[in-house]
Write an enzyme that holds these catalytic residues in place. Structure first.
Site, PDB file in Angstrom:
ATOM      1  N   LYS A 273       0.775  -1.238  -0.119  1.00  0.00           N
ATOM      2  CA  LYS A 273      -0.010  -0.040   0.124  1.00  0.00           C
ATOM      3  C   LYS A 273       0.827   1.212   0.021  1.00  0.00           C
ATOM      4  CE  LYS A 273      -4.168   1.037   2.702  1.00  0.00           C
ATOM      5  NZ  LYS A 273      -5.084   0.993   3.917  1.00  0.00           N
TER       6      LYS A 273
HETATM    7  O1  G3P Z   1      -7.761   2.013   5.893  1.00  0.00           O
HETATM    8  C1  G3P Z   1      -7.992   3.212   5.537  1.00  0.00           C
HETATM    9  C2  G3P Z   1      -9.390   3.888   5.853  1.00  0.00           C
HETATM   10  O2  G3P Z   1     -10.281   2.723   5.985  1.00  0.00           O
HETATM   11  C3  G3P Z   1      -9.116   4.531   6.851  1.00  0.00           C
HETATM   12  O3  G3P Z   1     -10.534   4.904   7.213  1.00  0.00           O
HETATM   13  O4  G3P Z   1     -11.960   5.610   9.515  1.00  0.00           O
HETATM   14  O5  G3P Z   1      -9.635   6.229   9.552  1.00  0.00           O
HETATM   15  O6  G3P Z   1     -10.950   7.218   7.807  1.00  0.00           O
HETATM   16  P1  G3P Z   1     -10.736   6.066   8.805  1.00  0.00           P
END
Ligand code: G3P
Length: 217
Positions: free
Chosen positions: A84
């Site tokens: 990633k």
């Molecule tokens: O893994 C990336 C993403 O899903 C992060 O989500 O909730 O931290 O914005 P969030």
């Protein structure tokens, strides 16, 4: 649509994987920092072994060369590993370099359709648009999924749209209706998908009728 679990918590990954409900896992440095410190290689290998599908493991370098070096190490951990990288100029170049070496790459932190175009041009296997974080600043996260779907379909890009930063079940439902290829869900949202008050009510009524009749299997 593929469902990935967005966590580095092995017990949550095993719980969902044992139920046969997930097609892969995504992690990010913040999620990993919640459950680990020091060398995470062993933990990454265990995560990769716990699921039958792609596991996104993120680089933490910001320059192309170090990203590529980290990406090679991550890819070598297990055949399920997907590297990633962030959607920056260096990240796009690293995506192309790693792709040329045969590694799968998930380009993350995507917030616009123009960024998603470049991820596809860089040969990304997955692009991760962050729906919830756009909603957080009064934007329309789902609109981005719509636009990327349309652009990729218009021009035949094969990069998979991995809807990320999912905060609630309707993000999942709308992503499915639009035609996102994958959604990555925090464990809480995965299990929320299973719940319905009429299911609970109906089950209570079935069991109470059954018990009142004194029937048995
Ligand atoms: O893994 C990336 C993403 O899903 C992060 O989500 O909730 O931290 O914005 P969030």
């Amino acid at each position: 649509m593929k469902i990935f679990l967005d966590t580095a918590d092995l017990s949550e990954i095993r719980r969902a994987s044992d139920a046969g409900l997930i097609d892969g896992v995504t992690t990010n440095p913040s999620l990993v920092a919640k459950v680990a410190e020091g060398d995470v290689t062993v933990m990454y290998r265990e995560i990769c072994e716990a699921v039958d599908g792609p596991v996104s493991l993120e680089v933490v370098a910001v320059d192309r060369e170090t990203m590529v070096a980290e990406g090679r190490k991550l890819a070598a951990i297990h055949e399920n590993a997907v590297v990633k990288v962030p959607l920056t100029e260096d990240g796009l170049k690293a995506c192309r370099d790693l792709g040329n070496e045969g590694h799968r790459v998930n380009v993350t932190l995507c917030f616009s359709v123009s960024q998603a175009l470049l991820a596809a041009k860089a040969g990304a296997t997955f692009v991760s648009p962050f729906i919830g974080r756009i909603d957080d600043i009064s934007g329309e996260g789902m609109q981005l999924i719509h636009q990327i779907r349309q652009v990729y379909d218009n021009y035949g890009y094969t990069t998979e749209i991995l809807a990320a930063s999912i905060r609630h079940p309707m993000h999942v439902v709308e992503s499915m209706l639009i035609g996102a290829d994958c959604c990555t869900l925090p464990p809480k949202v995965l299990w929320q998908l299973s719940r319905h008050p009429l299911t609970d009510k109906g089950l209570d009524a079935f069991l109470s009728d059954w018990n009142a009749a004194g029937t048995a299997i």
